[in-house]
Design an enzyme around this catalytic site. Structure first.
Site, PDB file in Angstrom:
ATOM      1  N   ASP A 115       0.886  -1.143   0.034  1.00  0.00           N
ATOM      2  CA  ASP A 115      -0.116   0.088   0.036  1.00  0.00           C
ATOM      3  C   ASP A 115       0.763   1.164   0.080  1.00  0.00           C
ATOM      4  O   ASP A 115       2.138   1.443   0.619  1.00  0.00           O
ATOM      5  CB  ASP A 115      -0.707   0.044   1.203  1.00  0.00           C
ATOM      6  CG  ASP A 115      -2.171  -0.759   1.090  1.00  0.00           C
ATOM      7  OD1 ASP A 115      -2.370  -1.823   0.115  1.00  0.00           O
ATOM      8  OD2 ASP A 115      -3.147  -0.682   1.990  1.00  0.00           O
ATOM      9  N   HIS A 165      -5.425   3.119  -4.280  1.00  0.00           N
ATOM     10  CA  HIS A 165      -5.281   3.285  -3.060  1.00  0.00           C
ATOM     11  C   HIS A 165      -5.825   4.949  -2.580  1.00  0.00           C
ATOM     12  O   HIS A 165      -5.374   5.394  -1.480  1.00  0.00           O
ATOM     13  CB  HIS A 165      -4.002   3.253  -2.262  1.00  0.00           C
ATOM     14  CG  HIS A 165      -4.148   2.820  -0.583  1.00  0.00           C
ATOM     15  ND1 HIS A 165      -5.004   2.147  -0.025  1.00  0.00           N
ATOM     16  CD2 HIS A 165      -3.301   3.419   0.308  1.00  0.00           C
ATOM     17  CE1 HIS A 165      -4.810   2.346   1.145  1.00  0.00           C
ATOM     18  NE2 HIS A 165      -3.827   2.921   1.558  1.00  0.00           N
ATOM     19  N   HIS A 170      -5.168   9.615   0.542  1.00  0.00           N
ATOM     20  CA  HIS A 170      -5.420   8.772   1.734  1.00  0.00           C
ATOM     21  C   HIS A 170      -6.434   9.424   2.788  1.00  0.00           C
ATOM     22  O   HIS A 170      -6.373   9.299   4.004  1.00  0.00           O
ATOM     23  CB  HIS A 170      -3.964   8.507   2.410  1.00  0.00           C
ATOM     24  CG  HIS A 170      -3.923   7.215   2.913  1.00  0.00           C
ATOM     25  ND1 HIS A 170      -4.330   7.388   4.620  1.00  0.00           N
ATOM     26  CD2 HIS A 170      -3.981   6.080   2.833  1.00  0.00           C
ATOM     27  CE1 HIS A 170      -3.969   6.137   5.065  1.00  0.00           C
ATOM     28  NE2 HIS A 170      -3.689   5.349   3.873  1.00  0.00           N
ATOM     29  N   HIS A 199       3.485  -2.137   3.457  1.00  0.00           N
ATOM     30  CA  HIS A 199       3.950  -0.801   2.896  1.00  0.00           C
ATOM     31  C   HIS A 199       5.243  -0.757   2.362  1.00  0.00           C
ATOM     32  O   HIS A 199       6.233  -0.833   3.119  1.00  0.00           O
ATOM     33  CB  HIS A 199       3.721   0.375   3.685  1.00  0.00           C
ATOM     34  CG  HIS A 199       2.285   0.309   4.551  1.00  0.00           C
ATOM     35  ND1 HIS A 199       1.895  -0.621   5.409  1.00  0.00           N
ATOM     36  CD2 HIS A 199       1.124   0.771   4.173  1.00  0.00           C
ATOM     37  CE1 HIS A 199       0.447  -0.377   5.742  1.00  0.00           C
ATOM     38  NE2 HIS A 199       0.191   0.622   5.045  1.00  0.00           N
TER      39      HIS A 199
END
Length: 261
Positions: A69, A120, A124, A214
């Protein structure tokens, strides 16, 4: 708090710290997740809808999906070198602002080397805190940016912190995006200890699992080679998320989350 090398910019905020509490009340939000097993069963044995070019049969093989991610970042090229060397496909849920737009060549490489490129959001933001138009902006802007670079629009997205609801599902359906959550996390946003990241993944690894890591944190990419080697030793086959669901196909608006053992 995040630990970073001097001069390294972190664009993802401490909102990630809440990601450990994935046991969200999805049902209360009108969202009923599907497991990979359910996706495969709904497709039927003769259905060829799955996107996995290798046609791995995860009903027979012990599959696991490695996902990353909030990249790409400066360590992503090295990660891609590792995945190429070890012949492991992964799914990358890319962040738009200061990532996709900053590293277009890396995005292009992710796609060209056979990994799944997914969404994604742009910045965010927690989608359940936004109205419908804001959710659409967060997702559509990233869709457009990735398509401009790779020539293809993603079919998968991961909501920040795994937070979703009926509005997010409706907008995702409109944009042709299925939502993908996870069942294994190393909480790599909270440590630079690669050995600990490795331990957390291996302790929780299970068949049909989806690993969340990540590629923007200092301890993560160094942990990946040994994670791969050990899981292969245990008999796991690495697949992309579409391969995990095959012969089913991720349906827009639906939420997919493996059950933990």
């Amino acid at each position: 708090m995040f630990r970073s090398r001097p001069g390294r910019t972190r664009t993802v905020t401490t909102a990630f710290l809440a990601a450990a509490s994935l046991m969200l009340t999805l049902g209360a939000c009108g969202v009923d997740p599907l497991t990979p097993q359910e996706a495969r069963a709904e497709a039927g044995s003769d259905d060829k809808a799955g996107d996995g070019a290798r046609r791995v049969d995860c009903a027979e093989v012990k599959c696991i999906a490695l996902t990353f991610d909030a990249g790409p970042g400066e360590d992503t090229p090295h990660l891609l070198d590792v995945l190429k060397e070890k012949q492991v496909p992964a799914t990358f849920f890319l962040l738009g602002s200061k990532h996709v737009d900053r590293y277009p060549d890396v995005v292009r490489r992710i796609a060209s080397e056979g990994h799944e490129v997914a969404n994604h959001t742009w910045s965010h933001r927690i989608l359940t805190d936004l109205d419908e138009s804001e959710v659409r902006e967060e997702l559509a802007r990233t869709q457009d940016a990735i398509e401009k670079i790779t020539g293809h629009r993603p079919t998968l997205m991961r909501p920040p912190q795994g937070r979703t609801d009926g509005t997010v599902s409706d907008v995702s359906r409109e944009l042709g995006l299925a939502q993908v959550l996870w069942s294994i996390t190393a909480k790599d946003y909270s440590t630079t200890d690669s050995a600990l990241i490795r331990q957390r993944v291996l302790e929780n690894a299970h068949r049909d699992g989806i690993i969340l890591l990540h590629d923007i944190y200092d301890g993560t990419v160094p942990a990946v080679p040994s994670i791969i080697d050990e899981l292969k030793r245990r008999g796991f086959t690495f697949v992309t998320v579409p391969e995990l669901l095959a012969p089913g196909k991720a349906e827009p608006g639906e939420v997919y989350r493996p059950e933990r053992d």
